[in-house]
Scaffold this active site. Sequence first.
Site, PDB file in Angstrom:
ATOM      1  N   HIS A  28       0.842  -1.191   0.000  1.00  0.00           N
ATOM      2  CA  HIS A  28       0.000   0.000   0.000  1.00  0.00           C
ATOM      3  C   HIS A  28       0.881   1.246   0.000  1.00  0.00           C
ATOM      4  CE1 HIS A  28      -2.580  -3.206   1.584  1.00  0.00           C
ATOM      5  NE2 HIS A  28      -3.585  -2.534   1.051  1.00  0.00           N
ATOM      6  N   HIS A 263      -4.058   4.072  -3.359  1.00  0.00           N
ATOM      7  CA  HIS A 263      -4.169   3.367  -2.081  1.00  0.00           C
ATOM      8  C   HIS A 263      -3.251   2.146  -2.022  1.00  0.00           C
ATOM      9  CE1 HIS A 263      -6.088   1.637   1.505  1.00  0.00           C
ATOM     10  NE2 HIS A 263      -6.058   0.478   0.863  1.00  0.00           N
ATOM     11  N   GLU A 410     -18.474  -2.895  23.222  1.00  0.00           N
ATOM     12  CA  GLU A 410     -17.651  -4.106  23.256  1.00  0.00           C
ATOM     13  C   GLU A 410     -16.449  -4.011  22.331  1.00  0.00           C
ATOM     14  OE1 GLU A 410     -21.776  -5.381  24.484  1.00  0.00           O
ATOM     15  OE2 GLU A 410     -20.943  -4.181  22.850  1.00  0.00           O
TER      16      GLU A 410
END
Length: 663
Positions: A28, A263, A410
């Site tokens: 990347h 990207h 969570e």
Amino acid sequence: MNTAILSRAANEARGLAIDAIHKAGIGHLGLPLGAADIGAVLFSEALRFDPAKPCWLNRDRFVLSAGHGSMFLYGWLHLAGYALSLDEVKNFRQLHSITPGHPEFHETPGVECTTGPLGQGIGNAVGLAAAAKMAGAIFNTPEFAVVDHKVVCLAGDGCIQEGVGQEALALAGHLGLDNLILIFDSNDVTLDGPGSATQSTDFVKYFESIGFDAVQINGHDMAAVLAAYNAAKTNLNGKPKVIIAKTVIGLGIPEVAGTSKAHGEGGAKFGDKARLGLGLPADQHFFVSDEVRAHFAAKATEKAGARACWEAGFQTWRQANPDKAALLDAGLKYELPADLMDAIPAFAPGSKAATRVTGGVCLNALAKKIPFITSGSADLHGSTKNYLDGLGDFTRSTPLGRNFKFGIREHAMGAMVNGFGYYGLFRASGATFLAFADYMRGAIRLSALSKLPVLHIFTHDSVAVGEDGPTHQPVETTASLRLIPGLDVIRPADAEEAAGAFVAAMLRTDGPTSIILSRQDLPNLDAIPVATRRQGVLKGAYIARKETAPLKAILLSSGSELNVALAAAEKLGPAVRVVSVPSFFRFDQQPAAYREEVLPTACRARIAVEAGVDTSWWKYIGLDGKTVAINRFGLSAPGNTVMKELGISPENVVATVQGYVAL
């Protein structure tokens, strides 16, 4: 700040990323190129570290949440002087290199967290910042700050979009973690296209609304980056800081810069042309100039001097505070009292209680012996029963509090507990219902991958939850957690097995433990000696009922169903053995002789009894074995009714065994 040499360093770091990714054929490029100017400022001017002592206690922790941009981190660690050679940069993503595709804890000097799944690094950074606040409150004195470092997290649009990132950021603002500096590489591009396709957030207003100080800058203006960082570092006003750095993704490769094509590795094919545009020599790949090397060598010497100055003060502090120093040494080495099991008194014979309750008793007893135990819950302390009595809540004004109220988060809880694990020193835990474990599965998986000694507590473990129905009856979850390599999943059958489970979790230093606890009351299995139950958990499995006639069948079980198996065995007669298997992970690590003693090869008539899917039991019972299990979702009714309706009863076990083997 020598902007000229740092601009050169930024372009050479871009060249390293281009060359490494081109050589690997995958990677990347976007962040390593777009954030290179930020990297130059951080690793030259801003961050406190000593590359020769990468684990120095008071170093700044730098977390690359956007872990796909790993060549950003590897390039700057190499330039800064860490033990990461140019050959390792060249071996990016290759077998057995210390430059894997995404940063991995324990693999590479200077890598503080295993990152890659977007947003997890933000949660880790928030956990690191909370851990640092607690450590400072424990050890700092008016004369000397043992811990006053920063936690710096570089994140991208994807990390901010992920729910785990937003959960953790909201809690960071609420807790006032002003030692946290988030650098948001805001290039407005995601993999599928421009960020405008999926977001329209005013990020300054967003961060301010959750309690951050926010500033937006040009991320390619090094003076602006340093000024923003210094302001964030010095303004201890009870607010975490975010520097929203507007950058151009893939800057340096004009053909793809500013687009989603930058990207990944899409721009690597333009590398040679790009290198010329960056002022790099056409005939020399992986180029670092002598001037840049000299600059960072001088900086390394400067940083080593700053660390040595701290070390001198630290030694004076040690002499003046021997008790604190001894406590710090013990925490860093994970030293534990020798009588840890004795810290939990035996539970009264004839007593009956849910293991979520007795588990809380165990954790409280251990917390009195181990001052670095922390506990938390995702807004369920009243149900998970893991609150540390008398030890206070961690808040912005009480950083010594050892209970964390994570809220209904969570995802963030799992990532923040991991942050404590990465920090070292602490034995952190978090709790929720087992049915919600998958909300934090990414964090659990990374805790195992990173070998973090953390504890995940899950209660309400089966269809015995009852009236809440199948949405809250986790029939598949225990089996799925057992699939995670390196995760010790312990499901105790009664209070004494719960004691063994919590001691086992504290004794483990090479990975995480998940303890699975019941909502319903369970009888204390008094027919089995206390020591047998406790030590049996440490071994993973043990004989809970020994046959008194030639062995013809073995019942294997865990948790609340062990009582069902024992009751069935009494009806089936003396030729039946019952084996408690609270931890597959631990049993599999026992010597072959012990495993043969517990599960003799000669007896192939084996029946597993568990109130969940039977997938994980076949390795013990064999293809010719039988199960009394629940391979379907549950029902809404009283827990005992559901268990019986779905076949988890002594009568069904007896019928299954009698239809399988002649006794």
